[in-house]
Motif scaffolding. Structure first.
Motif, short mmCIF file in Angstrom:
data_model
loop_
_atom_site.label_atom_id
_atom_site.label_comp_id
_atom_site.label_asym_id
_atom_site.label_seq_id
_atom_site.Cartn_x
_atom_site.Cartn_y
_atom_site.Cartn_z
N ALA A 266 -23.12 11.77 105.13
CA ALA A 266 -21.87 12.49 104.96
C ALA A 266 -21.52 12.61 103.49
CB ALA A 266 -20.75 11.79 105.72
N LYS A 267 -20.66 13.56 103.17
CA LYS A 267 -20.29 13.78 101.76
C LYS A 267 -19.47 12.63 101.19
CE LYS A 267 -20.67 18.79 101.55
NZ LYS A 267 -20.03 20.06 101.14
N ASP A 268 -18.86 11.83 102.06
CA ASP A 268 -18.09 10.69 101.56
C ASP A 268 -18.89 9.38 101.67
OD1 ASP A 268 -18.13 10.49 104.29
OD2 ASP A 268 -15.99 10.06 104.52
N ALA A 269 -20.20 9.50 101.79
CA ALA A 269 -21.06 8.31 101.93
C ALA A 269 -20.95 7.42 100.70
CB ALA A 269 -22.51 8.73 102.13
N SER A 270 -21.00 6.10 100.93
CA SER A 270 -20.95 5.15 99.82
C SER A 270 -22.30 5.08 99.13
CB SER A 270 -20.56 3.77 100.34
OG SER A 270 -21.60 3.26 101.19
N GLN A 271 -22.31 4.46 97.94
CA GLN A 271 -23.58 4.29 97.23
C GLN A 271 -24.57 3.46 98.05
OE1 GLN A 271 -24.79 5.53 94.26
NE2 GLN A 271 -23.02 6.90 94.41
N ASP A 272 -24.04 2.50 98.78
CA ASP A 272 -24.92 1.68 99.61
C ASP A 272 -25.53 2.50 100.75
OD1 ASP A 272 -26.03 -0.94 100.27
OD2 ASP A 272 -24.73 -0.89 102.04
N ASP A 273 -24.71 3.41 101.33
CA ASP A 273 -25.21 4.29 102.39
C ASP A 273 -26.28 5.23 101.86
OD1 ASP A 273 -23.52 3.20 104.28
OD2 ASP A 273 -21.93 4.67 103.91
N ILE A 274 -26.07 5.73 100.64
CA ILE A 274 -27.05 6.63 100.02
C ILE A 274 -28.38 5.91 99.81
CG2 ILE A 274 -27.58 7.90 97.90
CD1 ILE A 274 -24.56 8.46 97.65
N LYS A 275 -28.30 4.69 99.31
CA LYS A 275 -29.51 3.92 99.05
C LYS A 275 -30.25 3.61 100.35
CE LYS A 275 -31.08 -0.21 96.60
NZ LYS A 275 -30.67 -1.38 95.78
N LYS A 276 -29.51 3.22 101.39
CA LYS A 276 -30.14 2.90 102.68
C LYS A 276 -30.81 4.13 103.28
CE LYS A 276 -27.13 -0.94 104.03
NZ LYS A 276 -26.06 -1.39 104.99
N ALA A 277 -30.14 5.28 103.20
CA ALA A 277 -30.70 6.51 103.77
C ALA A 277 -31.97 6.91 103.02
CB ALA A 277 -29.67 7.63 103.69
N PHE A 278 -31.93 6.81 101.69
CA PHE A 278 -33.11 7.18 100.92
C PHE A 278 -34.27 6.24 101.19
CE2 PHE A 278 -35.68 6.66 97.03
CZ PHE A 278 -36.24 7.93 96.99
N ARG A 279 -33.99 4.94 101.26
CA ARG A 279 -35.04 3.97 101.51
C ARG A 279 -35.74 4.25 102.85
NH1 ARG A 279 -32.15 -0.30 101.77
NH2 ARG A 279 -32.35 -1.06 99.63
N LYS A 280 -34.94 4.56 103.86
CA LYS A 280 -35.49 4.81 105.20
C LYS A 280 -36.40 6.05 105.19
CE LYS A 280 -34.09 5.71 109.97
NZ LYS A 280 -32.92 5.85 110.89
N LEU A 281 -35.93 7.14 104.57
CA LEU A 281 -36.70 8.38 104.56
C LEU A 281 -37.90 8.29 103.62
CD1 LEU A 281 -33.72 10.89 104.61
CD2 LEU A 281 -35.36 10.47 106.46
N ALA A 282 -37.72 7.58 102.50
CA ALA A 282 -38.82 7.44 101.54
C ALA A 282 -39.98 6.67 102.15
CB ALA A 282 -38.34 6.75 100.27
N ARG A 283 -39.65 5.68 102.96
CA ARG A 283 -40.70 4.92 103.63
C ARG A 283 -41.49 5.84 104.58
NH1 ARG A 283 -41.05 -0.54 104.71
NH2 ARG A 283 -38.90 -0.86 104.05
N LYS A 284 -40.79 6.78 105.20
CA LYS A 284 -41.43 7.68 106.16
C LYS A 284 -42.31 8.71 105.48
CE LYS A 284 -40.28 10.96 109.86
NZ LYS A 284 -39.16 11.58 110.63
N TYR A 285 -41.87 9.24 104.33
CA TYR A 285 -42.58 10.36 103.71
C TYR A 285 -43.36 10.01 102.45
CZ TYR A 285 -39.86 13.35 106.84
OH TYR A 285 -39.32 13.94 107.95
N HIS A 286 -43.37 8.76 102.04
CA HIS A 286 -44.05 8.40 100.79
C HIS A 286 -45.52 8.82 100.84
CE1 HIS A 286 -45.59 6.14 97.40
NE2 HIS A 286 -44.34 5.95 97.02
N PRO A 287 -46.01 9.51 99.79
CA PRO A 287 -47.40 10.00 99.77
C PRO A 287 -48.44 8.90 99.93
CG PRO A 287 -46.12 11.05 98.05
CD PRO A 287 -45.25 9.98 98.61
N ASP A 288 -48.14 7.70 99.43
CA ASP A 288 -49.12 6.62 99.55
C ASP A 288 -49.27 6.17 101.00
OD1 ASP A 288 -49.53 6.71 96.87
OD2 ASP A 288 -48.28 4.97 96.38
N LEU A 289 -48.24 6.41 101.80
CA LEU A 289 -48.31 6.05 103.21
C LEU A 289 -48.76 7.22 104.08
CD1 LEU A 289 -45.02 3.96 103.55
CD2 LEU A 289 -47.33 3.16 103.06
N ASN A 290 -48.81 8.41 103.48
CA ASN A 290 -49.24 9.61 104.22
C ASN A 290 -50.22 10.42 103.37
OD1 ASN A 290 -47.10 9.63 106.61
ND2 ASN A 290 -45.98 9.18 104.71
N PRO A 291 -51.38 9.87 103.06
CA PRO A 291 -52.34 10.57 102.20
C PRO A 291 -52.77 11.90 102.80
CG PRO A 291 -53.38 8.70 103.32
CD PRO A 291 -51.91 8.58 103.56
#
Length: 358
Positions: free
Chosen positions: A15-40
């Motif tokens: 959401a647009k009013d997401a906290s910095q902690d929410d932003i970090k958690k969301a990015f960490r979750k998606l980055a784990r899913k799409y990181h190139p090293d995990l999806n060569p």
């Protein structure tokens, strides 16, 4: 050429009013899913990962986020988000250290010390009551002179400027950090080795301890003394002292779990006529009534006379197995009486066990 602003909030699924902690958690979750090293080889995933990086670089920075939220900001498809200069060089080392378990601090690595395993033998009575035991243990301890650094004197590492880490590039769109190879992540280089520990950061020490063994322990039980093992590295905690319990053989009792078994010799008369007999138990003597006609190997139960379970606090039982003792020397008059007793058997006790061929 410009187009409408990309919806970075939608990219991260927040959401647009997401906290910095929410932003970090969301990015960490998606980055784990799409990181190139995990999806060569996944080009679509790599593009998605770049979009996530771009969104996180902006929204995780309060100033850039404010610029992004302002109306009229445009997105240059060739240059990226204009309101977020420098986003392409954003440092993601903190996030990716969390994702891949390689996060480093600007200090040397910290590791927990090794555990020490030591055997301890107890009598059955000691295991039943619980007991305090004294013991001496040799283990490594952090050097008191240098605090575990191994240095009498040191200076700031020139390679990392005291941070303990250096930046490396990966795939061209973000940077990651790794421990400085020159100081091994400590941020400092030794100029004079500690004489007390010879640069090892630890010394051999002897502790005299009093250990309280709880009641109810059994063979294989482990009693743990936290922090009494070997020293850790850096600021890592010391390991534990693990005492592995073994119970000495007992001449009278056999233990099975929380129950105790005892073989009780009785005379022929006690078994035949019935009697009150004394029975040894782990915490004293009990009186048990034998019924007339008690047979050899017959078992009786004394409820609540076993071990106390450490978890449930319920007490086990004491099982008594009857063994009829026969005197070795029998006078002639007694033999006559025994023959009379023999005549009382209505059938042979071994009938049906032995078959004879005709």
């Amino acid at each position: 050429m410009t187009t409408s602003v990309k919806d970075y909030y939608k990219t991260l699924g927040i959401a647009k009013d997401a906290s910095q902690d929410d932003i970090k958690k969301a990015f960490r979750k998606l980055a784990r899913k799409y990181h190139p090293d995990l999806n060569p080889g996944d080009k679509a995933g790599e593009e998605k990962f770049k979009e996530l990086n771009e969104a996180y670089a902006v929204l995780s920075d309060p100033e850039k986020r404010a610029q992004y939220d302002n109306a009229g900001t445009t997105f240059d498809q060739f240059g990226g988000f204009r309101g977020a200069p420098g986003a392409e060089s954003f440092d993601f080392s903190d996030i990716f250290g969390d994702i891949f378990g390689t996060r480093t601090e600007s200090v040397q690595s910290h590791a927990r010390g090794q555990d020490i395993i030591m055997g301890m033998e107890l009598t059955l009575e000691e295991a039943f009551r619980g007991i305090s035991k004294s013991l001496s243990i040799n283990h490594t301890a952090r050097c008191g002179k240098c605090g575990g650094s191994g240095a009498e004197s040191s200076e700031t590492c020139a390679g990392c400027k005291g941070t303990g880490q250096v930046q490396t590039s990966s795939r061209g769109f973000f940077r990651m950090a790794q421990p400085c190879p020159e100081c091994r992540g400590s941020g400092r280089k030794i100029t004079a080795v500690c004489k007390n520990c010879r640069g090892q950061g630890e010394v051999v020490d002897t502790d005299n301890l009093t250990v309280k063994i709880p009641s109810g322990v059994d063979n294989g039980s482990i009693v743990k003394l936290k922090g009494k093992g070997n020293a850790g590295t850096g600021r890592g905690p010391a390991g534990d002292l693990l005492l592995e319990i073994s119970i000495r053989h007992h001449p009278v009792f056999t233990r099975k779990g929380d129950d105790i078994y005892v073989q009780l010799p009785v005379t022929f008369g006690e078994a035949a006529l019935g009697a009150k007999v004394e029975v040894p138990t782990i915490d004293g003597v009990s009186i048990m009534k034998l019924p007339a006609g008690t047979q050899g190997n017959q078992k009786f139960k004394l409820s609540g006379k076993g071990f106390i379970n450490p978890k449930s606090k319920e007490r086990g039982d004491n099982y008594v197995e009857i063994k009829i003792a026969v005197p070795k020397e029998i006078p002639e008059k007694a033999k006559e009486a025994i023959h009379i007793i023999e005549s009382l058997y209505k059938k042979p006790p071994r009938k049906g066990m032995v078959h004879h061929e005709d």
